[in-house]
Design a protein around this motif. Sequence first.
Motif, PDB file in Angstrom:
ATOM      1  N   PRO A  68      71.190  28.594  65.997  1.00 31.72           N
ATOM      2  CA  PRO A  68      72.580  28.864  66.381  1.00 31.72           C
ATOM      3  C   PRO A  68      72.687  29.258  67.859  1.00 31.72           C
ATOM      4  CG  PRO A  68      72.073  29.917  64.284  1.00 31.72           C
ATOM      5  CD  PRO A  68      70.767  29.423  64.845  1.00 31.72           C
TER       6      PRO A  68
ATOM      7  N   PRO B 234      74.860  25.480  64.399  1.00 31.01           N
ATOM      8  CA  PRO B 234      76.161  26.051  64.757  1.00 31.01           C
ATOM      9  C   PRO B 234      76.229  26.411  66.244  1.00 31.01           C
ATOM     10  CG  PRO B 234      75.444  26.951  62.668  1.00 31.01           C
ATOM     11  CD  PRO B 234      74.302  26.132  63.187  1.00 31.01           C
TER      12      PRO B 234
ATOM     13  N   ASP C  46      77.684  37.902  62.495  1.00 27.08           N
ATOM     14  CA  ASP C  46      78.136  36.845  61.598  1.00 27.08           C
ATOM     15  C   ASP C  46      76.917  36.159  60.995  1.00 27.08           C
ATOM     16  OD1 ASP C  46      79.220  34.652  60.347  1.00 27.08           O
ATOM     17  OD2 ASP C  46      80.545  34.088  62.001  1.00 27.08           O
TER      18      ASP C  46
ATOM     19  N   GLU D 208      76.653  33.529  59.287  1.00 28.73           N
ATOM     20  CA  GLU D 208      76.732  32.079  59.400  1.00 28.73           C
ATOM     21  C   GLU D 208      77.722  31.720  60.520  1.00 28.73           C
ATOM     22  OE1 GLU D 208      77.654  30.373  55.632  1.00 28.73           O
ATOM     23  OE2 GLU D 208      75.862  31.149  54.648  1.00 28.73           O
TER      24      GLU D 208
ATOM     25  N   ASP E 206      80.032  30.003  63.003  1.00 31.42           N
ATOM     26  CA  ASP E 206      80.655  28.689  62.858  1.00 31.42           C
ATOM     27  C   ASP E 206      80.399  27.822  64.076  1.00 31.42           C
ATOM     28  OD1 ASP E 206      84.017  29.978  63.549  1.00 31.42           O
ATOM     29  OD2 ASP E 206      82.241  29.825  64.795  1.00 31.42           O
TER      30      ASP E 206
END
Length: 305
Positions: A242, A269, A300, A302, A304
């Motif tokens: 990410p 992400p 967070d 996950e 986005d």
Amino acid sequence: MSDESAALIEGPWRHRSVSAGGTRFHVAELGDGPLVLLAHGFPEFWWTWRRQLETLAAAGYRAAAVDLRGYGGSDKPPRGYDLVTLAGDVAGLVRSLGEANATVVGHDWGGLLAWTMGVYYPKVVQRLVAVSTAHPLRLGHSLLTDVRHQGWAARHVFGFQLPIAPEKRLVKDDAALVGELLRDWSGPGWPDARTEQVYRTAFQIPAVAHCALEYHRWTIRSLLRPDGIRYSRRMRAPIRVPVLHLHGALDRTVLPRSAQGSGRYVEAPYRWKLIEGAGHFPHEERPESFDEELLGWLSDPEPDR
């Protein structure tokens, strides 16, 4: 002329000397929890992350701000200022700090080496935060195709290719040029007089000016050399961790439009965010906005796209 004690600025953090790959690095560390390693850019040193050391520690992280090779209280060897070696430095530093991986936050040159770590050392990078920089291939493309704007914005890099003279200019008159660069590259109202003087003093530590310019020199001189060509080819591999990409809306050094296309190199992400009112140093110019974005993303599970 300063000495390395100029980098040992007191605060709630603890100063450490950590060896990685045979090179000694100075680290300022605060907090306990998952490791967040902070890598600075030009013409600064670890102190650029003083605010984030405290906010990250308060949020439950172990924050470690490093003086990169050639800066501050770290070793200043005669070579090793290519992005592959620099990425290896930070990967080794993560392990020397007792962790298998970390979130790597990099500003400017620290951001370029963070992108590089995402390809060369993907197991060491848990998450990646790029600040005021572009993916190296995206930046190279912008320099070639947008000469009028991004090429002009990066004109200092080409001026740094000359031998000896740029080093002398940078430290002349109590490193006055360092202060000029900080003001020229930031948004209105930054830096204040004390902040500017801290950076000017640290830049006068022996060998720092030369080492800092070696980063810029490798980037240009390696373009047609085998090592540079190998690097460019390797960096085509996608980033699979990410990525948070933060950029000052008023950045006149790496233009926001030059950085924005970096997401094409990420297969995980990816979140892009402009920090309004900030130039090239958003973590210092607008620390509240910057920290809100950083801490929100880190918390967070996950993040986005």
